[in-house]
Design an enzyme around this catalytic site. Structure first.
Site, PDB file in Angstrom:
ATOM      1  N   HIS A  31      11.793  33.580  53.200  1.00 28.25           N
ATOM      2  CA  HIS A  31      12.337  34.930  53.355  1.00 28.25           C
ATOM      3  C   HIS A  31      12.256  35.377  54.812  1.00 28.25           C
ATOM      4  O   HIS A  31      11.285  36.016  55.231  1.00 28.25           O
ATOM      5  CB  HIS A  31      11.549  35.899  52.469  1.00 28.25           C
ATOM      6  N   HIS A 268      17.540  38.154  53.116  1.00 30.86           N
ATOM      7  CA  HIS A 268      16.261  38.465  52.457  1.00 30.86           C
ATOM      8  C   HIS A 268      15.505  37.194  52.089  1.00 30.86           C
ATOM      9  O   HIS A 268      14.349  37.041  52.476  1.00 30.86           O
ATOM     10  CB  HIS A 268      16.503  39.296  51.195  1.00 30.86           C
ATOM     11  N   GLU A 417      -3.303  52.500  34.123  1.00 26.32           N
ATOM     12  CA  GLU A 417      -3.951  51.220  33.856  1.00 26.32           C
ATOM     13  C   GLU A 417      -3.603  50.181  34.915  1.00 26.32           C
ATOM     14  O   GLU A 417      -4.475  49.438  35.387  1.00 26.32           O
ATOM     15  CB  GLU A 417      -3.550  50.688  32.469  1.00 26.32           C
ATOM     16  N   HIS A 480      -1.359  51.230  18.871  1.00 26.81           N
ATOM     17  CA  HIS A 480      -2.695  51.204  19.470  1.00 26.81           C
ATOM     18  C   HIS A 480      -3.563  50.061  18.938  1.00 26.81           C
ATOM     19  O   HIS A 480      -4.722  49.946  19.334  1.00 26.81           O
ATOM     20  CB  HIS A 480      -3.403  52.545  19.235  1.00 26.81           C
TER      21      HIS A 480
END
Lengths: 669, 669
Positions: A31, A268, A417, A480
């Site tokens: 890259h 890129h 999280e 859950h």
């Protein structure tokens, strides 16, 4: 003289660009766009600001540099090489992206000294950097004295548009703003190009305004391609802002220097190729051979070696003075940095007999944290807004790490999280002995799996406290209730997945997790209570699996259990034994550790000629056939759960002693 | 009269609150805080704005309502009940969170008609809502005519602080702003409380400023507890803003009405209990029994039934006119809404012989998309900024879904994997026949796993195009090389995981994925080329696994292969056969489908008495022992990969014909 300096600066910057171009051409893969566009900011930062010691990449008080846009790794390799790191020679650069080289396709800490953070998965690096900055702030608050400072460094990041689009960075940067991490400075490479083309196909938000909303200090350098002065001034200002993290948007041209490919997605992630490289040389006025670096460039960059040596010497003097004045604190600091655990750190880990009241393993976990806390000042962690469900608090401690109280070691991550896992990784990357842990519901491991994988890949001793580990969660229902989560964690290489079956096994799991500083541990813990077993063992957890209950002579049947289902095996075995069957119960709290045992031990526990084997675990059976084979059976889950009281769920899905007995009999018949 | 109306409004609002309190008390489990705090905005929205038909929850042109903060599900159940949905009777509410009830602990589409989206995992609902709004905008642009409109509805969301902290919502809302989804309106329940306590422990950003940065229209209602008028005015204004999504921050008190628990984390997720409930009744002036709803409240709320019936009738008239004027478009619209695939949709799916040039399966996938595109106008999707790596484009089509071109069906998700998956789910939830697909690198399935799980749980026919499926990725190295990703996807219930072994199997995988509208498919596709097999089959993919090459008589050894490793099995078998061994090769493109076959078929393919079995797959062996048992072997991965050319990686990790032969011989000996 000014012109000459400018010219040397340009030569230095173009050296970075051309090393990237040459390496990527040679490997025919890589890259070039980012290193060509970010060379000026990389140069400004590394030459004028970064306090590091190329001859000792592990010098404790160095500034940390994170290339969050990891695909641009040639920027880092070039800078490491040019500033004199032994880990990246010019030969290493010629081996870019080759088997066994020091210059892999994305920066990897375990391959290349000087690389602070393994990056590539976008957004993770800036989030790790938040962890690095938290570690620095915490240790500074903990150890520095009004008259003696030994912890004092910045964390710098180069991030791209991709990093800013990923949600993980939003989570982490919102928290960084809340925590006012003033020594975190991000340079945002605003090149307006991503793989799909111009960012205007999908990304037109006002990034700086968003960071302002997070509480960051924001600046914009309009011309990041040539205006090094402005970059430097912006970094100066950012350093002076002590109570806010800083982001500097540096507008650049991707692939700067390439006449036909710059400012396009084409530069890129693909080599320039011979022809365009030639045109780029002309455009940049670059008259050197491939991989050739002008002497004056080396001479200039490598002043970093003397500077680094001086910096470290000066810090060593500070440390010596500190030791003199504060011997106790210094001893703790040095122990931590050596990565040594203190004497007797585990002496209060609780042990249990079968007469002790059964508890949920999340509760046992809380007791473990409470018993470890006083002896392990390096234990630092928290929860993603589930403190009173995960029981991740350290008993007896109050307060949390906040802008005004960075000496505290409890972290409120918020409902974030993924950022939590990345921040825990960042704390581990700081390599200062801190032992990071973090809690959430097991099912939400899915939200942070990207960073859990990086804990494992990058050999970080993060401890994941994952409670509510089965349909036993009950009423919250299938969204859950983990079913496939435990197997899917077990599939990750280099991660220990524990599912302790009682109090002793929970203590055993912590004992191992704390000691394993080079791989993560995932503790899968129950919401609901479980009996303490008569023959469970703290120490045997280190074997991964062991015979918990045995029969006389050769067993006809082996029951393998974990967690809350271990007791079902024990109860079923008792009845089956009373009915004249020969049954062994194997507790298997950690498959990975069992796999590491000698073949002879494994054969002893699970003799290969005994094929009637049954596993009992309230999760998908996926992965267990390694032990039950084609002839065994299981009491496991094969669908998502349901909303009902936990006990009802367990019963409805067959997790009863009766069902284990009944399936055992089928197997025995 | 004004006073009387106000009083009835209050009675209606308190009915919602008390139904929540009573249901949660009875089940002794649940989250009263949100429904008590959000009752006013819920009432304002459902009573004054929401266009829906309680007697036909599936009426196509209804407004969609998403409770992103799914733990507050009693808000939805109360509103469904009060407005007259048959799916939620008062008895159902009394069965809150019990086994088999219509009122599970979080809203689940597959349990409760009227629930539009399964929520609970935070941030997912608002992100699904972006998908719903995209579906609406696309279909409106596609079908509506200047003189006849059949698609025209809003998508409303109630979201909380948790939703706003999760990165998935940042990704999705940034994209929603970019796409100027004017008919998306979010009510943000700003109650400043999360489970860990006050939001000021972790979340002090300026949320509205952030949304402004995304390009949203923002408003703030200061008193969401009692000031219904302001809520209504804000929704009116939001509806009038056509070129921006809207967020209305509604400041509320969690657990409003509870004198001792409101405005505390204690009311978030625990029943009020008898005593506090009594105090709450007094505070709210509530004189009714538990589960009692005053007649005037029912009478008022249930005007929704007549309104809904009128709305649907009126729309039916519009549709009739539309059919008259635009019979062709109407036929397509109706076919899509019925969920029927068009005649001959699969007729151009390519088939191959072994003489056809081998291609990467990502390339085969591109050809499939190109062949399906013209026949399946309902196919809509894109990539998380990897279009030219995932090959997710539809050949021959130009342009993408943008604010000015919502009729286009290509979606540039940006570098936002998690939002992509949630948006694909949202498009599927729209239930209008659209077939959503999205691409990223397989390894980044980890970033979106939370929403992939919800695709499976919620029975959504999303197609995941996951390319770069092994160490064959090569130079990008271990951060980009999936090892454990395929096994961990296979562990998810109700998801089809395909790893096609050549062109025919890729066509076969698409054929099944398109037809499976009630479960997601994950296509694991190679970066690198692979041979076309002589005996592969489009149709046999539906069997999950089949005999690709066989020997005469009973095989001594069965080689099981997938993807790029299938050909290694074929080549090895050829040599082994020449050397006199009897070898069968089984292709196993989809384990889940193989598991669904009759026992007799599975026994035919993998006879239980043949125990010498070896699997060859460039991934963790985790899960494969179900087929190779205790006596088989595997050529698989047991560690993370490395950065080097793909061919080198394959060779170094043992994925060669020679190694398969050598390990086979060991097994045979």
């Amino acid at each position: 003289m000014v012109a000459a300096t400018a010219s040397l600066d340009t030569l230095c910057i173009n050296s970075i660009r051309m090393l990237a171009v040459d390496a990527i051409n040679k490997s025919n893969s890589g890259h070039p766009g980012l290193p060509m566009g970010c060379a000026p900011m990389g140069y400004a930062l590394w030459d004028k600001f970064l306090r590091h010691n190329p001859k000792n990449p592990k010098w404790f008080n160095r500034d940390r540099f994170v290339l969050s846009a990891g695909h641009g790794c040639m920027l880092v390799y070039a800078l490491l090489h040019l500033t004199g790191y032994e880990s990246v020679s010019i030969e290493d650069i010629k081996q870019f992206r080759q088997w066994g080289s020091k210059t892999p396709g994305h920066p990897e800490t375990f391959e290349t000294p000087g690389v602070e953070v393994t990056t590539g998965p976008l957004g993770a690096g800036i989030s790790n950097a938040v962890g690095l900055a938290i570690a620095e702030a915490h240790l500074a608050a903990k150890f520095n004295k009004p008259d003696a400072s030994i912890v004092d460094h910045y964390t710098y990041v180069v991030m791209g548009d991709g990093c800013n689009q990923e949600g993980i960075s939003s989570e982490a940067c919102s928290l960084a703003g809340h925590l006012k991490l003033g020594k975190l400075i991000a340079l945002y490479d605003d090149n307006r190009i991503t793989i799909d083309g111009r960012t205007d196909v999908s990304f037109t938000e006002d990034v700086l305004k968003r960071y302002e909303a997070y509480g960051w200090h924001v600046q914009h350098v309009q011309d990041g391609d040539t205006d090094c002065d402005s970059i430097e001034k912006a970094i100066e200002i950012a350093k002076s802002v002590k109570d806010q993290p800083s982001i500097i948007k540096v507008s650049t041209t991707i692939g700067y220097g390439s006449p036909n490919k710059s400012d396009t997605a084409g530069v890129h992630g693909a080599p320039l190729g011979a022809e365009e490289t030639e045109l780029t040389r002309q455009k940049l006025g670059w008259t050197y051979e491939a991989f050739e670096v002008p002497d004056e460039v080396y001479n200039h960059f490598r002043q970093a070696v003397q500077r680094g040596s001086d910096l470290e010497s000066s810090w060593n003097q500070d440390l010596a003075k500190y030791k003199n004045k504060y011997p106790k604190e210094a001893a703790e600091f040095e122990r931590m940095v050596r990565g040594e655990l203190p004497q007797g750190w585990d002496k209060d880990l609780p042990s249990y007999t079968s007469l002790d009241k059964g508890l949920a393993s999340r509760k046992h976990s809380q007791i473990c944290l409470g018993s470890l806390g006083p002896h392990l000042p390096e234990l630092i962690g928290g929860s993603a807004d589930l403190t009173h469900s995960n029981y991740t608090d350290i008993k007896g401690e109050t307060g949390s790490f906040q802008a005004h109280s960075p000496e505290k070691r409890y972290l409120h991550f918020g409902v974030r999280e993924h950022a939590m896992a990345a921040i825990l990784n960042g704390i581990a990357y700081h390599n200062s002995g801190l032992i990071p842990y973090g809690g959430t519901f097991l099912v939400f491991a899915d939200y942070m799996r990207g960073s859990m994988r990086l804990s494992a890949l990058s050999e970080l001793g993060v401890i994941y406290v994952l409670t509510h580990d089965s349909i036993g969660v009950g009423e919250d229902g299938p969204t859950h209730q983990p079913i496939e989560t435990i197997p899917s964690l077990r599939a990750i290489p280099n991660m220990l997945v524990f599912r302790p079956g009682d109090g002793n096994e929970t203590s055993g799991a912590y004992k191992i997790a704390i000691k394993n500083r080079n791989r993560p541990s995932a503790l899968c813990l129950s919401r609901q209570g479980m009996a303490n077993q008569a023959n469970s063992s703290i120490d045997k957890v280190s074997l991964g699996g062991y015979v918990l209950e045995d029969c006389e002579g050769t067993p006809e049947l082996i029951l393998i259990g974990t967690g809350t289902e271990l007791d079902l095996c024990v109860q079923a075995a008792k009845t089956l034994t009373e009915e004249g069957h020969k049954v062994r119960v194997v507790s298997m709290p950690c498959i990975e550790l069992f796999e590491e045992q000698a073949e002879s031990y494994k054969e002893e526990v699970l003799p290969s000629n005994i094929r009637k084997r049954m596993v009992v675990e309230a999760a998908e059976s996926f992965g267990w056939h390694k032990y039950i084979g084609l002839d065994g059976d299981s009491v496991t889950m094969s669908r998502f759960g349901a909303s009902a009281p936990g006990g009802t769920c367990m019963k409805q899905f067959g997790f009863t002693v009766e069902n284990v007995i009944s399936k055992s009999k089928k197997l025995l018949s």
